[in-house]
Structures are given as C-alpha cells and as structure tokens.
Design a protein around this motif. Sequence first.
Motif, short mmCIF file in Angstrom:
data_model
loop_
_atom_site.label_atom_id
_atom_site.label_comp_id
_atom_site.label_asym_id
_atom_site.label_seq_id
_atom_site.Cartn_x
_atom_site.Cartn_y
_atom_site.Cartn_z
N THR A 112 0.82 -1.22 0.00
CA THR A 112 0.00 0.00 0.00
C THR A 112 0.85 1.27 0.00
N LEU A 113 2.14 1.14 0.30
CA LEU A 113 3.01 2.32 0.22
C LEU A 113 3.07 2.84 -1.21
N GLY A 114 2.86 1.96 -2.17
CA GLY A 114 2.88 2.35 -3.57
C GLY A 114 1.54 2.84 -4.10
N TRP A 115 0.51 2.85 -3.24
CA TRP A 115 -0.78 3.44 -3.60
C TRP A 115 -0.88 4.76 -2.86
N ARG A 116 -0.86 5.88 -3.62
CA ARG A 116 -0.69 7.19 -3.00
C ARG A 116 -1.81 8.16 -3.37
N ILE A 117 -2.45 8.67 -2.33
CA ILE A 117 -3.38 9.77 -2.51
C ILE A 117 -2.76 10.99 -1.84
N SER A 118 -3.31 12.15 -2.09
CA SER A 118 -2.56 13.37 -1.78
C SER A 118 -3.27 14.33 -0.84
N PHE A 119 -2.46 15.05 -0.10
CA PHE A 119 -2.95 16.23 0.60
C PHE A 119 -3.01 17.39 -0.38
N VAL A 120 -4.05 18.20 -0.26
CA VAL A 120 -4.14 19.49 -0.93
C VAL A 120 -4.68 20.49 0.08
N TYR A 181 0.31 19.53 -4.43
CA TYR A 181 -0.20 18.32 -3.79
C TYR A 181 0.95 17.55 -3.15
N PHE A 182 0.63 16.80 -2.10
CA PHE A 182 1.63 16.09 -1.31
C PHE A 182 1.20 14.62 -1.23
N PRO A 183 1.71 13.76 -2.13
CA PRO A 183 1.29 12.35 -2.14
C PRO A 183 1.76 11.60 -0.89
N ARG A 184 0.83 10.81 -0.34
CA ARG A 184 1.13 9.99 0.84
C ARG A 184 0.49 8.62 0.64
N ALA A 185 1.04 7.63 1.29
CA ALA A 185 0.48 6.27 1.18
C ALA A 185 -0.91 6.23 1.79
N ILE A 186 -1.76 5.37 1.23
CA ILE A 186 -3.14 5.31 1.71
C ILE A 186 -3.22 4.87 3.17
#
Length: 289
Positions: A112-120, A181-186
């Motif tokens: 899941t570290l490779g699945w990234r959604i982001s802060f905005v 945007y700041f991508p982070r792991a889910i």
Amino acid sequence: MYKYFLSSCLVAGALLIAGLSNHAYSSEVIYYPRSTAKIDPHIDFILEVLNAALRQFPNKYLPQPSNEHYPQSRAINETTSPTGRLDLLWTMSTNERENNLIPIRIPLDKGTLGWRISFVTNKKRDLLKQVKTLIDLQKFDAGQVHDWPDTEILQSNNLNVVSSSTYEASFKMLEVNRFDYFPRAIFEIWGELAAHSASPLEVERHIVLHYPTAYYFFVSPRKSAFARDLNSGMERIVADGQFERIFQKYHRESIQKANIKRRTIIELSNPLLDSQKLPFNRQELWFKP
C-alpha cells in the motif's frame, strides 16, 4: 532449625532475584530510529508487528528507540555503518538499500506504500479533478522530502517535485502554496490528517498514484543473527494469521476511506527497485484494490 530455614530462604530468594536480573539483562537491545514526525501515525502498527515477531524468541531481544531523532538518510547511514548506532529500521525498499542492508522481504504495508493519494489545501480541493493521465498531472507540482525515494520516483516519471528538508516542513510548504499536492500512502494519510487537524489541508478525492514497491524491516549487516530471527518470526506470524489480523486492525478503515476504485489511477514506473526482487509470487502478502 528456624534460622537454617530462614537462611536457606534468603539465599534462594537472592539467587532467584539474581537469576531474574541476569535474565532481564540478557536480552539483546535492538535500536531503531526515533521518528522526526511530530506525531508518527503508524509507529503503533510497526511496533505491534515487530513485537509479535520477536515474541517468537521470548526475552531474546529488546527493541528500543534511539535517544535522538533521525531523518531517513541519516538513519540509513547509521544502520549501514560498521560503527553505526542503529540496528533496525523500516522504510521503502530500493536496490541500494537491499544491497547495503539486510531486507526482511515481507511487505509490512502489503504494497500500500505504492498506492498514494494526496494532501491538498482546502482551497484547491478540486485542483486535480480533471487529471486523467500522467501527462495531465505533469502540469502540477508535487511535494516530497528531499531524501525520500518517492522524490526520485516522481521525478523519473517527469513529474515536477518541490523538495523540503523535513517531513513536517512539507506540510508548512503545502499550506503556503509552495507546491500543489503532497502524495502519501493510503495507510499513512488519514493519521497524518488527524495529526495536522489545525492546518487547512484535506485529502484530494480524484486520483491515486501507483507504483510497485514494498515497505520492509531492514537490519544492519552487523546484526545478521538478529536478521535471521526476525525473518523467522515474521514468517511465523504470517503463517498463523497474526500479521494479517494486525494489518487489518490498523489499516482496514484507511483502505476503505481511500476508495481507490472510484479514483483515476495514474500508473508510475519505479526505477529504484528491480520488481523481480518483490515477492509477488506470494499473493497473501499483497493488498489488492
């Protein structure tokens, strides 16, 4: 007779205390890096997995945080060095890290570290709404910490990256629009959102980045016997279902909230890791959206 009995009890008691004391001090202390994060949202998960694996070897090892905080690059140096002060860390795998440290190839994150959604920022909540392809995303600036592998992964996919010196600085930079945007792991982002609840940030709702990677325990070459035991302990808790129970306990809700199936997936390559090193043949170790 009573004096003899009392004396015997005192001697036996002293021997018992000495034995317990020696037993307690016989545990090998294993130092891991104290996080630089204000609040580390996944330390409880990591330590529960680590302690479950090490309980397979009762009282043999005693994990302890370092006295000082370590940024990622310095923590890796301290774990790699023959005279380093760290014995264990957990981080994203790369070819270089696997060559210099001892990887325990059971992905703690199940990929899941490779699945990234982001802060905005909340003023830009729909900034990425129309992004459908990698080319679309290249119009925007991502934020990452300078010594994270993700920085190079994003850049290698021709994404614009603005780097920060520290994890906490990234949030400040996003707030003042230094990047978009700041991508982070889910599995990370929701705890981080709670830890920064006073900031004008929210989780972007439209896209998810994906690249093949894994988040492993890495052990110093100085601690090869410990590495063998940790690997054995991890295999045991995978086999008896304990690892999956711990993973679900901490991450089920985060995965559900990420709602990947409703997002546009932007596939990225990962030039930092030979994908043949990943244990894809063991389906039970991987998250499937």
